[in-house]
Design a protein around this motif. Structure first.
Motif, PDB file in Angstrom:
ATOM      1  N   LEU A  57      13.792  -4.354  -0.731  1.00 47.32           N
ATOM      2  CA  LEU A  57      13.331  -5.717  -0.493  1.00 47.32           C
ATOM      3  C   LEU A  57      13.541  -6.194   0.935  1.00 47.32           C
ATOM      4  CD1 LEU A  57      14.483  -7.333  -3.837  1.00 47.32           C
ATOM      5  CD2 LEU A  57      12.221  -6.507  -3.213  1.00 47.32           C
ATOM      6  N   ASN A  58      14.241  -5.409   1.769  1.00 49.42           N
ATOM      7  CA  ASN A  58      14.430  -5.794   3.169  1.00 49.42           C
ATOM      8  C   ASN A  58      13.174  -5.554   3.999  1.00 49.42           C
ATOM      9  OD1 ASN A  58      17.084  -6.531   2.703  1.00 49.42           O
ATOM     10  ND2 ASN A  58      17.801  -4.439   2.997  1.00 49.42           N
ATOM     11  N   GLN A  59      12.228  -4.795   3.457  1.00 49.03           N
ATOM     12  CA  GLN A  59      10.997  -4.522   4.187  1.00 49.03           C
ATOM     13  C   GLN A  59       9.948  -5.568   3.836  1.00 49.03           C
ATOM     14  OE1 GLN A  59       9.763  -0.546   3.332  1.00 49.03           O
ATOM     15  NE2 GLN A  59      11.457   0.366   4.445  1.00 49.03           N
ATOM     16  N   VAL A  60       9.127  -5.923   4.800  1.00 50.75           N
ATOM     17  CA  VAL A  60       8.041  -6.869   4.549  1.00 50.75           C
ATOM     18  C   VAL A  60       6.828  -6.094   4.066  1.00 50.75           C
ATOM     19  CG1 VAL A  60       8.848  -8.550   6.224  1.00 50.75           C
ATOM     20  CG2 VAL A  60       7.268  -6.774   6.961  1.00 50.75           C
ATOM     21  N   PRO A  61       5.881  -6.764   3.404  1.00 50.07           N
ATOM     22  CA  PRO A  61       4.677  -6.061   2.962  1.00 50.07           C
ATOM     23  C   PRO A  61       3.994  -5.353   4.125  1.00 50.07           C
ATOM     24  CG  PRO A  61       4.763  -8.263   2.028  1.00 50.07           C
ATOM     25  CD  PRO A  61       5.891  -8.163   3.020  1.00 50.07           C
ATOM     26  N   GLN A  62       3.442  -4.187   3.840  1.00 50.96           N
ATOM     27  CA  GLN A  62       2.829  -3.356   4.867  1.00 50.96           C
ATOM     28  C   GLN A  62       1.756  -4.119   5.647  1.00 50.96           C
ATOM     29  OE1 GLN A  62       1.621   0.369   3.289  1.00 50.96           O
ATOM     30  NE2 GLN A  62       1.193   1.256   5.269  1.00 50.96           N
ATOM     31  N   LYS A  63       0.975  -4.947   4.977  1.00 47.65           N
ATOM     32  CA  LYS A  63      -0.105  -5.668   5.638  1.00 47.65           C
ATOM     33  C   LYS A  63       0.414  -6.705   6.635  1.00 47.65           C
ATOM     34  CE  LYS A  63      -3.582  -5.346   1.981  1.00 47.65           C
ATOM     35  NZ  LYS A  63      -3.250  -4.047   1.559  1.00 47.65           N
ATOM     36  N   ASN A  64       1.684  -7.102   6.531  1.00 49.71           N
ATOM     37  CA  ASN A  64       2.226  -8.133   7.398  1.00 49.71           C
ATOM     38  C   ASN A  64       3.157  -7.597   8.475  1.00 49.71           C
ATOM     39  OD1 ASN A  64       0.876  -9.999   5.868  1.00 49.71           O
ATOM     40  ND2 ASN A  64       2.613 -10.405   4.534  1.00 49.71           N
ATOM     41  N   ARG A  65       3.275  -6.283   8.564  1.00 47.32           N
ATOM     42  CA  ARG A  65       4.160  -5.722   9.575  1.00 47.32           C
ATOM     43  C   ARG A  65       3.573  -5.933  10.961  1.00 47.32           C
ATOM     44  NH1 ARG A  65       5.493  -0.131   6.600  1.00 47.32           N
ATOM     45  NH2 ARG A  65       6.922  -0.978   5.088  1.00 47.32           N
ATOM     46  N   CYS A  66       4.465  -6.138  11.922  1.00 49.26           N
ATOM     47  CA  CYS A  66       4.021  -6.268  13.316  1.00 49.26           C
ATOM     48  C   CYS A  66       3.613  -4.903  13.832  1.00 49.26           C
ATOM     49  CB  CYS A  66       5.158  -6.812  14.182  1.00 49.26           C
ATOM     50  SG  CYS A  66       5.644  -8.467  13.737  1.00 49.26           S
ATOM     51  N   LYS A  67       2.574  -4.885  14.623  1.00 49.65           N
ATOM     52  CA  LYS A  67       2.144  -3.629  15.242  1.00 49.65           C
ATOM     53  C   LYS A  67       2.907  -3.458  16.549  1.00 49.65           C
ATOM     54  CE  LYS A  67      -2.367  -3.541  13.183  1.00 49.65           C
ATOM     55  NZ  LYS A  67      -3.797  -3.563  13.343  1.00 49.65           N
ATOM     56  N   GLU A  97       0.843  -1.192   0.000  1.00 52.07           N
ATOM     57  CA  GLU A  97       0.000   0.000   0.000  1.00 52.07           C
ATOM     58  C   GLU A  97       0.879   1.242   0.000  1.00 52.07           C
ATOM     59  OE1 GLU A  97      -2.626  -0.150   3.345  1.00 52.07           O
ATOM     60  OE2 GLU A  97      -3.682  -1.905   2.595  1.00 52.07           O
ATOM     61  N   GLY A  98       0.336   2.317  -0.496  1.00 53.66           N
ATOM     62  CA  GLY A  98       1.061   3.574  -0.481  1.00 53.66           C
ATOM     63  C   GLY A  98       1.307   4.095  -1.878  1.00 53.66           C
ATOM     64  N   SER A  99       2.090   5.144  -1.945  1.00 50.11           N
ATOM     65  CA  SER A  99       2.428   5.755  -3.230  1.00 50.11           C
ATOM     66  C   SER A  99       3.215   4.766  -4.079  1.00 50.11           C
ATOM     67  CB  SER A  99       3.267   7.009  -3.012  1.00 50.11           C
ATOM     68  OG  SER A  99       2.539   7.969  -2.294  1.00 50.11           O
ATOM     69  N   TYR A 100       2.965   4.815  -5.371  1.00 46.79           N
ATOM     70  CA  TYR A 100       3.676   3.922  -6.287  1.00 46.79           C
ATOM     71  C   TYR A 100       3.964   4.655  -7.587  1.00 46.79           C
ATOM     72  CZ  TYR A 100      -0.910   3.215  -8.545  1.00 46.79           C
ATOM     73  OH  TYR A 100      -2.112   3.400  -9.185  1.00 46.79           O
ATOM     74  N   ILE A 101       4.900   4.095  -8.326  1.00 48.28           N
ATOM     75  CA  ILE A 101       5.154   4.546  -9.686  1.00 48.28           C
ATOM     76  C   ILE A 101       4.695   3.431 -10.609  1.00 48.28           C
ATOM     77  CG2 ILE A 101       6.934   5.017 -11.415  1.00 48.28           C
ATOM     78  CD1 ILE A 101       8.467   6.543  -9.293  1.00 48.28           C
ATOM     79  N   VAL A 102       3.883   3.789 -11.581  1.00 46.48           N
ATOM     80  CA  VAL A 102       3.470   2.834 -12.599  1.00 46.48           C
ATOM     81  C   VAL A 102       4.312   3.093 -13.848  1.00 46.48           C
ATOM     82  CG1 VAL A 102       1.552   4.253 -13.428  1.00 46.48           C
ATOM     83  CG2 VAL A 102       1.532   1.816 -13.850  1.00 46.48           C
TER      84      VAL A 102
END
Length: 184
Positions: A173-183, A90-95
């Motif tokens: 690529l070191n970051q995990v998808p936003q939906k799977n981040r720990c709160k 999720e978030g800003s992207y470039i297409v």
């Protein structure tokens, strides 16, 4: 790829128009030769809206001794709102659209180089999501996307009718998808 020539990633200039149109024509012919109906007839990219693309800073080129590749970059595409599948990030992207290289340099590493420059551009603009679509029979592009760690996310329809496979990549690529981040 010839490492001796300096390659520059830059915004398109009005004077690049004919060279970019030639690259689009090369791409159309290459796809036709493969039996792919992408970029054929009235669907072939054009630069009728060049002034708008220049004003909005959407069109980029790779330049060595000449214009050798091009891509259209936007920060939103309405066709990507409706995906038969799911975007992971999720978030800003470039297409990325109208990605093409000059026919004489196909399969010599310039496509990968252009993608890496687009990734740098995204990072420099604090955007870490790249999205792109292509025809399901465009095997050269599918192979390139796979080699660059783009992940298939589903199907989108250009203007509600032309089916395309949609891909996404997180530039860090070191970051995990936003939906799977720990709160916390």
């Amino acid at each position: 790829m010839n490492e001796n020539n300096k390659i520059i990633f830059r915004l398109c200039k009005k004077s690049d128009k004919e060279k970019i149109l030639k690259i689009y024509d090369d791409g159309s012919k290459a796809l036709n030769k493969l039996g792919v109906d992408q970029w054929q007839g009235s669907k072939k990219p054009n630069l009728d809206n060049l002034e708008e693309l220049l004003t909005n800073k959407n069109l980029y080129v790779l330049e060595s001794d000449d214009i050798i590749a091009t891509a259209l970059l936007r920060n939103y595409d309405k066709d990507y709102d409706n995906i038969d599948g799911k975007w992971v990030y999720e978030g800003s992207y470039i297409v990325i659209h109208r990605f093409a290289t000059k026919s004489e340099i196909h399969r010599k590493g310039y496509g990968k180089f252009l993608f890496k420059e687009i990734e740098k551009f995204a990072k420099n603009n604090n955007i870490d999501i790249l999205r792109i679509d292509t025809h399901e029979e465009n095997l050269p592009m599918l192979g390139l996307l796979k080699s660059l760690a783009f992940k298939y996310r589903g199907i989108i329809y250009i203007d509600g009718k032309d089916k395309r496979l949609a891909f996404e990549k997180k530039t860090n690529l070191n970051q995990v998808p936003q939906k799977n981040r720990c709160k916390t």
